[in-house]
Design a protein around this motif. Structure first.
Motif, short mmCIF file in Angstrom:
data_model
loop_
_atom_site.label_atom_id
_atom_site.label_comp_id
_atom_site.label_asym_id
_atom_site.label_seq_id
_atom_site.Cartn_x
_atom_site.Cartn_y
_atom_site.Cartn_z
N VAL A 190 0.85 -1.19 0.00
CA VAL A 190 0.00 0.00 0.00
C VAL A 190 0.89 1.24 0.00
O VAL A 190 1.85 1.32 0.77
CB VAL A 190 -0.93 0.01 1.24
CG1 VAL A 190 -1.72 1.32 1.31
CG2 VAL A 190 -1.87 -1.18 1.20
N THR A 191 0.55 2.20 -0.86
CA THR A 191 1.28 3.46 -0.91
C THR A 191 0.51 4.53 -0.15
O THR A 191 -0.64 4.83 -0.48
CB THR A 191 1.51 3.91 -2.36
OG1 THR A 191 2.30 2.93 -3.04
CG2 THR A 191 2.24 5.25 -2.40
N THR A 240 8.30 10.69 9.11
CA THR A 240 8.26 9.30 9.54
C THR A 240 6.83 8.80 9.45
O THR A 240 5.93 9.34 10.10
CB THR A 240 8.78 9.12 10.98
OG1 THR A 240 10.13 9.59 11.06
CG2 THR A 240 8.74 7.66 11.39
N LEU A 241 6.62 7.80 8.60
CA LEU A 241 5.31 7.17 8.46
C LEU A 241 5.16 6.13 9.57
O LEU A 241 6.02 5.27 9.75
CB LEU A 241 5.20 6.50 7.09
CG LEU A 241 3.99 5.60 6.85
CD1 LEU A 241 2.70 6.41 6.91
CD2 LEU A 241 4.13 4.88 5.51
N THR A 268 11.35 9.03 5.51
CA THR A 268 11.48 9.43 4.11
C THR A 268 11.51 10.95 4.01
O THR A 268 10.98 11.65 4.88
CB THR A 268 10.32 8.87 3.27
OG1 THR A 268 10.45 9.31 1.91
CG2 THR A 268 8.98 9.33 3.81
N VAL A 269 12.10 11.45 2.92
CA VAL A 269 12.06 12.88 2.64
C VAL A 269 10.92 13.19 1.67
O VAL A 269 10.64 14.35 1.36
CB VAL A 269 13.39 13.37 2.04
CG1 VAL A 269 14.52 13.20 3.04
CG2 VAL A 269 13.71 12.64 0.72
N SER A 270 10.25 12.15 1.19
CA SER A 270 9.16 12.30 0.24
C SER A 270 7.83 12.47 0.97
O SER A 270 7.76 12.37 2.20
CB SER A 270 9.10 11.08 -0.69
OG SER A 270 8.03 11.17 -1.59
N THR A 271 6.76 12.73 0.22
CA THR A 271 5.42 12.81 0.80
C THR A 271 4.61 11.57 0.47
O THR A 271 3.37 11.61 0.43
CB THR A 271 4.68 14.07 0.31
OG1 THR A 271 4.69 14.08 -1.13
CG2 THR A 271 5.35 15.33 0.83
N SER A 272 5.30 10.48 0.23
CA SER A 272 4.64 9.19 0.03
C SER A 272 5.61 8.09 0.43
O SER A 272 6.83 8.27 0.42
CB SER A 272 4.18 9.01 -1.42
OG SER A 272 5.29 8.94 -2.29
N ALA A 273 5.06 6.94 0.77
CA ALA A 273 5.88 5.79 1.14
C ALA A 273 5.02 4.54 1.05
O ALA A 273 3.80 4.60 1.23
CB ALA A 273 6.45 5.94 2.55
N SER A 274 5.66 3.41 0.76
CA SER A 274 4.93 2.16 0.58
C SER A 274 5.34 1.14 1.63
O SER A 274 6.52 1.04 1.99
CB SER A 274 5.19 1.58 -0.82
OG SER A 274 4.74 2.47 -1.83
N LEU A 275 4.36 0.38 2.11
CA LEU A 275 4.60 -0.69 3.07
C LEU A 275 3.79 -1.92 2.67
O LEU A 275 2.71 -1.80 2.08
CB LEU A 275 4.19 -0.26 4.48
CG LEU A 275 5.07 0.77 5.19
CD1 LEU A 275 4.43 1.17 6.51
CD2 LEU A 275 6.47 0.23 5.43
#
Length: 228
Positions: free
Chosen positions: A54-55, A68-69, A84-91
């Motif tokens: 899931v993103t 930090t997500l 992450t330095v991005s505004t999205s992340a996947s797990l």
């Protein structure tokens, strides 16, 4: 000569004062975007029969260098964290499982951090109906000490949600043993509080079991509090 010395002194004071910009700006909390609050996430990428990737997406927040997500499996209370330095992340997440998620904002110039709201969602599975999200216990906070009112009661408060929007009731359990096994009352889908009788100098354990119209249930987990 004296006038020149005085002038240099004033200039030094001015520069010194002008260089004091105060503490660095603190990061602001991010606005969450996806998965949406109290939703079923159906857009995950298949990993295997039991899990999908899931993103997560959120809006950029001011004065932030890194995020930090934070994702928690609400069935097991096991967290996953990703920086992450991005505004999205996947797990990778288990199918048919309820989760909570939030984002922490930070920057290297400030020792302060900011945390977003916490949203709940179900990672889609094969089922067509979902159990309610586990109730989120609000008050008293776990480990806190509270004062009973003049009627020797304490107000218990929680929040509840359901993807199918069909919560039927909340059953509250309270006792001096852990886990609590004594049912002290039922509340309907819109009443998320209950006053309970307590005694001073006693530690209590409480939880809320949510039931929907399909008979599905979820357990909030146990909080404890002490009464003065």
């Amino acid at each position: 000569m004296i006038r020149n010395i005085i002038g240099l002194f004033v200039l030094a004071v001015f520069v010194s004062c002008g260089g004091d910009d105060g503490p660095p700006p603190a990061p602001q909390g991010a606005a969450l975007v996806f998965p949406e609050e109290n939703s079923e996430c159906t857009t995950g990428t298949e990993v295997n029969q039991t899990s999908t990737q899931v993103t997560f997406r959120w809006m950029a927040s001011s004065n932030t260098e890194r995020y930090t997500l934070n994702v928690v499996n609400l069935n097991t209370n096991v967290p996953q964290n990703l920086s992450t330095v991005s505004t999205s992340a996947s797990l990778t997440l288990a199918k048919g499982t309820p989760y909570s998620w939030s984002v922490t904002s930070q920057n290297a110039s400030s020792d302060q951090v900011a945390t977003s709201e916490t949203w709940l969602f179900y990672n889609a599975g094969s089922q067509t109906t979902y159990a309610p999200f586990p109730a989120q216990l609000v008050h008293p906070l776990s480990g806190s000490t509270v004062i009973k009112d003049v009627a020797n009661e304490v107000l218990l408060e929680w929040t509840g949600a359901d993807v199918d929007n069909d919560i039927e009731s909340f059953e509250v359990f309270l006792s001096t043993t852990n886990p609590p096994t004594t049912s002290v009352g039922l509340a309907n889908a819109t009443d998320m509080e209950l006053s309970v009788s307590v005694e001073s100098g006693t530690v209590y354990y409480w939880k809320v079991v949510t039931t929907d119209l399909e008979g599905n249930t979820s357990d909030s987990g146990v909080f404890d509090f002490k009464v003065l």
